[in-house]
Design a protein around this motif. Structure first.
Motif, PDB file in Angstrom:
ATOM      1  N   GLY A 168       0.787  -1.112  -0.078  1.00 47.55           N
ATOM      2  CA  GLY A 168       0.016   0.036  -0.007  1.00 47.55           C
ATOM      3  C   GLY A 168       0.885   1.167  -0.047  1.00 47.55           C
ATOM      4  N   LEU A 169       1.919   1.290   0.766  1.00 46.21           N
ATOM      5  CA  LEU A 169       2.847   2.155   0.951  1.00 46.21           C
ATOM      6  C   LEU A 169       3.793   2.596  -0.561  1.00 46.21           C
ATOM      7  CD1 LEU A 169       4.220   4.555   2.247  1.00 46.21           C
ATOM      8  CD2 LEU A 169       5.997   2.999   2.959  1.00 46.21           C
ATOM      9  N   TRP A 170       4.142   1.513  -1.074  1.00 47.36           N
ATOM     10  CA  TRP A 170       5.065   1.723  -2.299  1.00 47.36           C
ATOM     11  C   TRP A 170       4.012   1.981  -3.638  1.00 47.36           C
ATOM     12  CZ3 TRP A 170       9.976   2.163  -2.022  1.00 47.36           C
ATOM     13  CH2 TRP A 170      10.755   1.844  -0.993  1.00 47.36           C
ATOM     14  N   HIS A 171       2.940   1.521  -3.490  1.00 51.86           N
ATOM     15  CA  HIS A 171       1.767   1.798  -4.672  1.00 51.86           C
ATOM     16  C   HIS A 171       1.776   3.473  -4.451  1.00 51.86           C
ATOM     17  CE1 HIS A 171      -1.533   1.467  -7.399  1.00 51.86           C
ATOM     18  NE2 HIS A 171      -2.390   2.346  -6.417  1.00 51.86           N
ATOM     19  N   ARG A 172       1.453   3.796  -3.471  1.00 51.66           N
ATOM     20  CA  ARG A 172       1.232   5.271  -3.201  1.00 51.66           C
ATOM     21  C   ARG A 172       2.253   6.119  -3.842  1.00 51.66           C
ATOM     22  NH1 ARG A 172      -2.325   2.704  -0.482  1.00 51.66           N
ATOM     23  NH2 ARG A 172      -4.390   3.564  -0.059  1.00 51.66           N
ATOM     24  N   PHE A 173       3.524   5.597  -3.340  1.00 52.92           N
ATOM     25  CA  PHE A 173       4.874   6.217  -3.747  1.00 52.92           C
ATOM     26  C   PHE A 173       4.871   6.446  -5.069  1.00 52.92           C
ATOM     27  CE2 PHE A 173       9.514   5.622  -4.487  1.00 52.92           C
ATOM     28  CZ  PHE A 173       9.802   6.862  -4.151  1.00 52.92           C
ATOM     29  N   HIS A 174       4.786   5.305  -5.967  1.00 56.41           N
ATOM     30  CA  HIS A 174       5.113   5.283  -7.263  1.00 56.41           C
ATOM     31  C   HIS A 174       4.143   6.010  -8.144  1.00 56.41           C
ATOM     32  CE1 HIS A 174       8.515   2.539  -7.473  1.00 56.41           C
ATOM     33  NE2 HIS A 174       7.773   1.712  -6.449  1.00 56.41           N
ATOM     34  N   ALA A 175       2.843   6.222  -7.604  1.00 59.11           N
ATOM     35  CA  ALA A 175       1.785   6.963  -8.058  1.00 59.11           C
ATOM     36  C   ALA A 175       2.320   8.375  -7.918  1.00 59.11           C
ATOM     37  CB  ALA A 175       0.285   6.755  -7.560  1.00 59.11           C
ATOM     38  N   GLU A 176       2.998   8.857  -6.807  1.00 63.17           N
ATOM     39  CA  GLU A 176       3.159  10.248  -6.669  1.00 63.17           C
ATOM     40  C   GLU A 176       4.268  10.430  -7.618  1.00 63.17           C
ATOM     41  OE1 GLU A 176       2.481  11.980  -3.020  1.00 63.17           O
ATOM     42  OE2 GLU A 176       4.377  13.132  -2.984  1.00 63.17           O
ATOM     43  N   VAL A 177       5.539   9.607  -7.494  1.00 63.09           N
ATOM     44  CA  VAL A 177       6.450   9.885  -8.488  1.00 63.09           C
ATOM     45  C   VAL A 177       6.127   9.858  -9.848  1.00 63.09           C
ATOM     46  CG1 VAL A 177       8.602   8.680  -9.184  1.00 63.09           C
ATOM     47  CG2 VAL A 177       8.157   8.732  -6.855  1.00 63.09           C
ATOM     48  N   ALA A 178       5.307   9.238 -10.424  1.00 66.39           N
ATOM     49  CA  ALA A 178       4.855   9.004 -11.878  1.00 66.39           C
ATOM     50  C   ALA A 178       4.180  10.666 -11.919  1.00 66.39           C
ATOM     51  CB  ALA A 178       3.918   8.181 -12.011  1.00 66.39           C
ATOM     52  N   ASP A 179       3.390  11.090 -11.203  1.00 60.36           N
ATOM     53  CA  ASP A 179       2.679  12.348 -11.055  1.00 60.36           C
ATOM     54  C   ASP A 179       3.556  13.785 -11.174  1.00 60.36           C
ATOM     55  OD1 ASP A 179       0.234  13.752 -11.494  1.00 60.36           O
ATOM     56  OD2 ASP A 179       0.360  14.370  -9.465  1.00 60.36           O
ATOM     57  N   ARG A 180       4.713  13.666 -10.277  1.00 59.76           N
ATOM     58  CA  ARG A 180       5.135  14.969  -9.931  1.00 59.76           C
ATOM     59  C   ARG A 180       6.846  14.948 -10.265  1.00 59.76           C
ATOM     60  NH1 ARG A 180       2.883  16.201  -3.714  1.00 59.76           N
ATOM     61  NH2 ARG A 180       0.487  15.780  -4.454  1.00 59.76           N
ATOM     62  N   CYS A 181       7.285  13.740 -10.867  1.00 60.97           N
ATOM     63  CA  CYS A 181       8.741  13.640 -10.949  1.00 60.97           C
ATOM     64  C   CYS A 181       9.246  14.102 -12.212  1.00 60.97           C
ATOM     65  CB  CYS A 181       9.390  12.666 -10.320  1.00 60.97           C
ATOM     66  SG  CYS A 181       9.385  12.320  -8.385  1.00 60.97           S
ATOM     67  N   ASN A 182      10.366  14.577 -12.534  1.00 59.42           N
ATOM     68  CA  ASN A 182      10.744  14.926 -13.917  1.00 59.42           C
ATOM     69  C   ASN A 182      11.379  13.575 -14.626  1.00 59.42           C
ATOM     70  OD1 ASN A 182      13.326  14.411 -13.146  1.00 59.42           O
ATOM     71  ND2 ASN A 182      13.859  16.675 -12.756  1.00 59.42           N
ATOM     72  N   GLY A 183      11.693  13.739 -15.577  1.00 59.12           N
ATOM     73  CA  GLY A 183      12.158  12.587 -16.738  1.00 59.12           C
ATOM     74  C   GLY A 183      12.938  11.629 -15.868  1.00 59.12           C
ATOM     75  N   PHE A 184      14.249  12.222 -15.468  1.00 57.43           N
ATOM     76  CA  PHE A 184      15.457  11.500 -14.792  1.00 57.43           C
ATOM     77  C   PHE A 184      15.151  10.810 -13.530  1.00 57.43           C
ATOM     78  CE2 PHE A 184      18.861  11.161 -11.791  1.00 57.43           C
ATOM     79  CZ  PHE A 184      19.936  10.069 -12.410  1.00 57.43           C
ATOM     80  N   ILE A 185      14.523  11.772 -12.572  1.00 54.37           N
ATOM     81  CA  ILE A 185      14.102  11.193 -11.209  1.00 54.37           C
ATOM     82  C   ILE A 185      13.082   9.998 -11.535  1.00 54.37           C
ATOM     83  CG2 ILE A 185      13.016  11.464  -8.948  1.00 54.37           C
ATOM     84  CD1 ILE A 185      15.764  12.942  -9.261  1.00 54.37           C
ATOM     85  N   LYS A 186      12.045  10.113 -12.108  1.00 56.79           N
ATOM     86  CA  LYS A 186      11.137   9.326 -12.486  1.00 56.79           C
ATOM     87  C   LYS A 186      11.879   7.951 -13.082  1.00 56.79           C
ATOM     88  CE  LYS A 186       7.503  10.864 -14.487  1.00 56.79           C
ATOM     89  NZ  LYS A 186       6.504  11.225 -15.419  1.00 56.79           N
ATOM     90  N   ALA A 187      12.751   7.970 -14.055  1.00 57.57           N
ATOM     91  CA  ALA A 187      13.280   6.885 -14.601  1.00 57.57           C
ATOM     92  C   ALA A 187      14.167   6.214 -13.708  1.00 57.57           C
ATOM     93  CB  ALA A 187      13.924   7.328 -15.854  1.00 57.57           C
ATOM     94  N   PHE A 188      14.956   6.830 -12.817  1.00 57.78           N
ATOM     95  CA  PHE A 188      15.810   6.229 -12.021  1.00 57.78           C
ATOM     96  C   PHE A 188      14.949   5.408 -10.917  1.00 57.78           C
ATOM     97  CE2 PHE A 188      18.154   5.976  -8.003  1.00 57.78           C
ATOM     98  CZ  PHE A 188      19.405   5.422  -8.526  1.00 57.78           C
TER      99      PHE A 188
END
Length: 215
Positions: free
Chosen positions: A118-138
């Protein structure tokens, strides 16, 4: 924005090598205090990977009196800061707050793996929504790497509890990145050694190669 002067002051770090007198916390503080607030909000997510592990630790300790994983570092929040934030519920990242609303009272009634998911799912959803290309890709790459290591480790040592550094925390398919699956033999050798330092150096080397190739 470019950071020529900041980069010039940072210590040289080589994959698998030792950097004399490197203070990781001091180096991270130096970076965070010399970048824009916008860039800081991005970099935070790299550190939140370990915050997530420490959050599970703190909640499990509060509810059961036991710590499930070694403390993960480097992290954005210190253990003391995370404890205080859990008491106040203020200024936590949105995904953490949402997770706490749903799962904070579920320790003991749900499997720990379900709570972590439940934690990781929410984390990845927020990363996908708010992070730029490199941070998201890494972060996407790093979790795929952890998934491969976790699955390989479970097959090698099914009787052992996974260390937090090897916990995948995601249902991501490790075959998504060919460059990761190309390191299976290297990872297998490291895992079979049962030497945490060797395993960490191997994983860091693979991460380094990803960053080196990223455009």
């Amino acid at each position: 924005m470019t950071y020529y002067y900041l980069i010039a002051t940072l210590p040289e770090i080589l994959p698998g090598g030792l950097t004399k007198d490197l203070d990781v916390s001091e180096t991270i503080d130096l970076i965070l205090t010399n970048i824009t607030s916008e860039d800081k909000s991005q970099i935070r997510y790299l550190l939140h990977i370990n915050d997530n592990i420490n959050l599970i630790n703190q909640l499990h300790k509060i509810k059961t009196g036991k710590q499930v994983y070694p403390e993960a570092s480097p992290s954005y929040y210190s253990t003391h800061e995370l404890r205080e934030l859990l008491r106040s519920k203020y200024e936590l990242p949105e995904y953490m707050s949402d997770f706490l609303v749903r799962f904070e009272d579920q320790f003991g009634s749900l499997p720990l793996s379900r709570i972590e998911e439940g934690l990781w799912h929410r984390f990845h959803a927020e990363v996908a929504d708010r992070c730029n290309g490199f941070i998201k890709a890494f972060i996407h790459f790093d979790m795929a790497l952890r998934t491969l290591v976790s699955h390989t480790n479970a097959k090698l040592f099914p009787e052992q509890k996974l260390d937090s550094q090897l916990a995948a925390g995601t249902n991501q398919d490790e075959n998504e990145y060919e460059e990761i699956t190309g390191h299976r033999d290297e990872l297998l050798e490291a895992l079979e050694s049962k030497q945490p330092k060797f395993i960490q150096i191997t994983m860091d080397k693979i991460r380094w190669e990803f960053c080196d190739r990223y455009e």
